[in-house]
Scaffold this motif. Structure first.
Motif, PDB file in Angstrom:
ATOM      1  N   LEU A 236      16.823  -3.803 -14.737  1.00 48.01           N
ATOM      2  CA  LEU A 236      15.545  -4.485 -14.513  1.00 48.01           C
ATOM      3  C   LEU A 236      14.386  -3.600 -14.961  1.00 48.01           C
ATOM      4  O   LEU A 236      14.510  -2.375 -15.009  1.00 48.01           O
ATOM      5  CB  LEU A 236      15.388  -4.798 -13.020  1.00 48.01           C
ATOM      6  N   ALA A 237      13.235  -4.248 -15.247  1.00 45.79           N
ATOM      7  CA  ALA A 237      12.029  -3.499 -15.652  1.00 45.79           C
ATOM      8  C   ALA A 237      11.484  -2.709 -14.466  1.00 45.79           C
ATOM      9  O   ALA A 237      11.562  -3.168 -13.329  1.00 45.79           O
ATOM     10  CB  ALA A 237      10.970  -4.471 -16.156  1.00 45.79           C
ATOM     11  N   ASP A 238      10.937  -1.522 -14.745  1.00 46.42           N
ATOM     12  CA  ASP A 238      10.348  -0.705 -13.686  1.00 46.42           C
ATOM     13  C   ASP A 238       9.198  -1.467 -13.031  1.00 46.42           C
ATOM     14  O   ASP A 238       8.304  -1.946 -13.733  1.00 46.42           O
ATOM     15  CB  ASP A 238       9.790   0.603 -14.270  1.00 46.42           C
ATOM     16  N   PRO A 239       9.168  -1.541 -11.686  1.00 46.11           N
ATOM     17  CA  PRO A 239       8.038  -2.199 -11.018  1.00 46.11           C
ATOM     18  C   PRO A 239       6.758  -1.380 -11.228  1.00 46.11           C
ATOM     19  O   PRO A 239       6.809  -0.145 -11.228  1.00 46.11           O
ATOM     20  CB  PRO A 239       8.432  -2.198  -9.543  1.00 46.11           C
TER      21      PRO A 239
ATOM     22  N   GLY B 198       0.765  -1.243   0.000  1.00 44.83           N
ATOM     23  CA  GLY B 198       0.000   0.000   0.000  1.00 44.83           C
ATOM     24  C   GLY B 198       0.791   1.286   0.000  1.00 44.83           C
ATOM     25  O   GLY B 198       0.209   2.372  -0.017  1.00 44.83           O
ATOM     26  N   ALA B 199       2.132   1.200   0.031  1.00 39.93           N
ATOM     27  CA  ALA B 199       2.938   2.421   0.101  1.00 39.93           C
ATOM     28  C   ALA B 199       2.991   3.158  -1.228  1.00 39.93           C
ATOM     29  O   ALA B 199       2.852   2.557  -2.297  1.00 39.93           O
ATOM     30  CB  ALA B 199       4.362   2.079   0.542  1.00 39.93           C
ATOM     31  N   GLU B 200       3.226   4.464  -1.151  1.00 38.87           N
ATOM     32  CA  GLU B 200       3.616   5.254  -2.312  1.00 38.87           C
ATOM     33  C   GLU B 200       5.133   5.105  -2.359  1.00 38.87           C
ATOM     34  O   GLU B 200       5.817   5.382  -1.361  1.00 38.87           O
ATOM     35  CB  GLU B 200       3.228   6.724  -2.082  1.00 38.87           C
ATOM     36  N   VAL B 201       5.667   4.626  -3.479  1.00 38.41           N
ATOM     37  CA  VAL B 201       7.093   4.270  -3.530  1.00 38.41           C
ATOM     38  C   VAL B 201       7.856   5.097  -4.553  1.00 38.41           C
ATOM     39  O   VAL B 201       7.443   5.216  -5.706  1.00 38.41           O
ATOM     40  CB  VAL B 201       7.268   2.773  -3.892  1.00 38.41           C
ATOM     41  N   THR B 202       8.980   5.677  -4.107  1.00 42.05           N
ATOM     42  CA  THR B 202       9.935   6.295  -5.023  1.00 42.05           C
ATOM     43  C   THR B 202      11.173   5.414  -5.022  1.00 42.05           C
ATOM     44  O   THR B 202      11.748   5.147  -3.967  1.00 42.05           O
ATOM     45  CB  THR B 202      10.316   7.721  -4.575  1.00 42.05           C
ATOM     46  N   LEU B 203      11.551   4.926  -6.205  1.00 47.77           N
ATOM     47  CA  LEU B 203      12.712   4.043  -6.341  1.00 47.77           C
ATOM     48  C   LEU B 203      13.799   4.804  -7.094  1.00 47.77           C
ATOM     49  O   LEU B 203      13.609   5.172  -8.253  1.00 47.77           O
ATOM     50  CB  LEU B 203      12.292   2.791  -7.112  1.00 47.77           C
TER      51      LEU B 203
ATOM     52  N   VAL C 152       9.978   5.649 -10.601  1.00 46.72           N
ATOM     53  CA  VAL C 152      11.394   5.277 -10.739  1.00 46.72           C
ATOM     54  C   VAL C 152      12.192   6.496 -11.201  1.00 46.72           C
ATOM     55  O   VAL C 152      11.832   7.145 -12.183  1.00 46.72           O
ATOM     56  CB  VAL C 152      11.574   4.118 -11.739  1.00 46.72           C
ATOM     57  N   VAL C 153      13.250   6.808 -10.481  1.00 43.47           N
ATOM     58  CA  VAL C 153      14.156   7.907 -10.831  1.00 43.47           C
ATOM     59  C   VAL C 153      15.511   7.277 -11.135  1.00 43.47           C
ATOM     60  O   VAL C 153      16.081   6.597 -10.281  1.00 43.47           O
ATOM     61  CB  VAL C 153      14.291   8.909  -9.659  1.00 43.47           C
ATOM     62  N   LYS C 154      16.017   7.481 -12.354  1.00 37.53           N
ATOM     63  CA  LYS C 154      17.274   6.833 -12.745  1.00 37.53           C
ATOM     64  C   LYS C 154      18.467   7.770 -12.553  1.00 37.53           C
ATOM     65  O   LYS C 154      18.389   8.949 -12.926  1.00 37.53           O
ATOM     66  CB  LYS C 154      17.184   6.373 -14.200  1.00 37.53           C
ATOM     67  N   VAL C 155      19.516   7.238 -11.967  1.00 34.23           N
ATOM     68  CA  VAL C 155      20.742   8.005 -11.752  1.00 34.23           C
ATOM     69  C   VAL C 155      21.944   7.149 -12.134  1.00 34.23           C
ATOM     70  O   VAL C 155      21.815   5.938 -12.349  1.00 34.23           O
ATOM     71  CB  VAL C 155      20.881   8.451 -10.273  1.00 34.23           C
ATOM     72  N   GLU C 156      23.098   7.791 -12.211  1.00 33.49           N
ATOM     73  CA  GLU C 156      24.333   7.059 -12.490  1.00 33.49           C
ATOM     74  C   GLU C 156      25.359   7.186 -11.363  1.00 33.49           C
ATOM     75  O   GLU C 156      25.894   6.212 -10.884  1.00 33.49           O
ATOM     76  CB  GLU C 156      24.964   7.552 -13.798  1.00 33.49           C
ATOM     77  N   THR C 157      25.664   8.423 -10.976  1.00 33.04           N
ATOM     78  CA  THR C 157      26.758   8.647 -10.021  1.00 33.04           C
ATOM     79  C   THR C 157      26.262   8.715  -8.575  1.00 33.04           C
ATOM     80  O   THR C 157      25.062   8.892  -8.317  1.00 33.04           O
ATOM     81  CB  THR C 157      27.477   9.966 -10.343  1.00 33.04           C
ATOM     82  N   THR C 158      27.205   8.638  -7.642  1.00 29.21           N
ATOM     83  CA  THR C 158      26.865   8.772  -6.220  1.00 29.21           C
ATOM     84  C   THR C 158      26.317  10.172  -5.937  1.00 29.21           C
ATOM     85  O   THR C 158      25.369  10.325  -5.161  1.00 29.21           O
ATOM     86  CB  THR C 158      28.094   8.476  -5.346  1.00 29.21           C
ATOM     87  N   ALA C 159      26.884  11.187  -6.571  1.00 30.41           N
ATOM     88  CA  ALA C 159      26.379  12.556  -6.360  1.00 30.41           C
ATOM     89  C   ALA C 159      24.923  12.669  -6.800  1.00 30.41           C
ATOM     90  O   ALA C 159      24.094  13.272  -6.102  1.00 30.41           O
ATOM     91  CB  ALA C 159      27.248  13.556  -7.126  1.00 30.41           C
ATOM     92  N   GLN C 160      24.581  12.067  -7.946  1.00 24.92           N
ATOM     93  CA  GLN C 160      23.186  12.092  -8.427  1.00 24.92           C
ATOM     94  C   GLN C 160      22.279  11.282  -7.507  1.00 24.92           C
ATOM     95  O   GLN C 160      21.149  11.680  -7.213  1.00 24.92           O
ATOM     96  CB  GLN C 160      23.108  11.528  -9.854  1.00 24.92           C
ATOM     97  N   LEU C 161      22.787  10.136  -7.044  1.00 27.94           N
ATOM     98  CA  LEU C 161      21.999   9.292  -6.135  1.00 27.94           C
ATOM     99  C   LEU C 161      21.687  10.074  -4.863  1.00 27.94           C
ATOM    100  O   LEU C 161      20.542  10.101  -4.400  1.00 27.94           O
ATOM    101  CB  LEU C 161      22.777   8.008  -5.803  1.00 27.94           C
ATOM    102  N   GLN C 162      22.694  10.743  -4.327  1.00 30.84           N
ATOM    103  CA  GLN C 162      22.504  11.525  -3.108  1.00 30.84           C
ATOM    104  C   GLN C 162      21.459  12.625  -3.329  1.00 30.84           C
ATOM    105  O   GLN C 162      20.539  12.787  -2.539  1.00 30.84           O
ATOM    106  CB  GLN C 162      23.836  12.146  -2.682  1.00 30.84           C
TER     107      GLN C 162
END
Ligand code: CTP
Ligand code: CA
Length: 231
Positions: free
Chosen positions: A64-67, A52-57, A72-82
């Protein structure tokens, strides 16, 4: 409940999950990376949505395919992930750092492709340490009620057992739960299965027997739901 109707115990909750492994670029075509598949993070996102959660991945280099039903937010680097995890976490009830951020990045990024030297010499690559995203999230929570969860792959060594290292890491990171994988004896990356111990800052330890990553995910949400209830 497993098998039957899924409990909606995360309804009305916003959860943020990070997954995958970051890439740290040396030049426009080369990077340092790691072997994280993103499977555990995706299992967490899928199971949270089912509860039941609202999920940000926030996904770093995952193939993998988006659930379904997950942002879904796509990133590459640690700075972008942060940047993306911190931003999404401001409105979150729960943050789970299942991603494997690179501990180090090249000290310099070269704007054009690094060429081979005429004399056959190889470049020395200097590294610098990346920020600790999890420790920052736990320290700067938007609300004391927010639940912050980390992961740790540990091996026993001369300095301590897996659980001793894990307890020290939990304290160092300041998170509420640490999901510990014992990787001594060779972990298979990209495996569909996992085995873990969920360690709580409250001292409660939940062993999760070897099984599907979705079962580990459900056990994590069980602990998280308990913490949310008690806050
Ligand atoms: N983590 C993070 N930012 C980093 C490194 C790790 O947020 N720069 C998070 C991971 O997502 C994970 C937890 O911290 O949830 C533990 O990661 P781990 O690599 O075990 O911790 P480190 O502090 O990097 O310790 P180690 O030296 O054992 O790699
Ligand atoms: Ca690390």
């Amino acid at each position: 409940a497993r098998g039957g109707a899924q409990a909606q115990d995360l309804a009305g909750r916003h959860v943020v999950v990070s997954a995958g492994g970051t890439r740290e670029y040396l030049d426009p075509v080369r990077f340092l990376g790691n072997r994280s598949s993103g499977l555990q993070g995706y299992a967490l996102a899928r199971t949270a949505a089912a509860r039941g959660a609202e999920v940000t991945l926030v996904a770093a280099n995952v193939t993998l395919a988006d659930p379904a039903g997950v942002k879904v937010v796509k990133v590459e680097t640690t700075a972008q992930l942060q940047e993306q995890v911190v931003s999404a976490s401001r409105s979150a009830d729960v943050v789970v750092m299942a991603a494997a951020p690179a501990d180090f990045r090249p000290a310099q990024f070269t704007d054009s492709k690094i060429k081979k030297a005429e004399d056959g010499s190889a470049p020395d690559i200097r590294l610098t340490q990346n920020p600790d995203i999890l420790a920052g999230l736990a320290r700067d929570r938007p609300s004391p009620a927010q639940v912050v969860v980390g992961f740790a792959a540990e091996t026993g060594d001369a300095h301590g057992t897996v659980m001793e290292h894990a307890r020290a890491k939990l304290a160092r990171k300041g998170c509420d739960l640490l999901v510990v994988n014992d990787v001594g004896g060779g972990k298979v990356f990209g495996s569909e299965e996992n085995e873990a111990v969920i360690l709580g800052a409250d001292g409660v330890t939940t062993p999760v027997p070897r099984g599907a990553k979705s079962a580990v995910a459900q056990a994590i949400w069980d602990r998280v739901a308990g913490l949310l209830e008690s806050r």
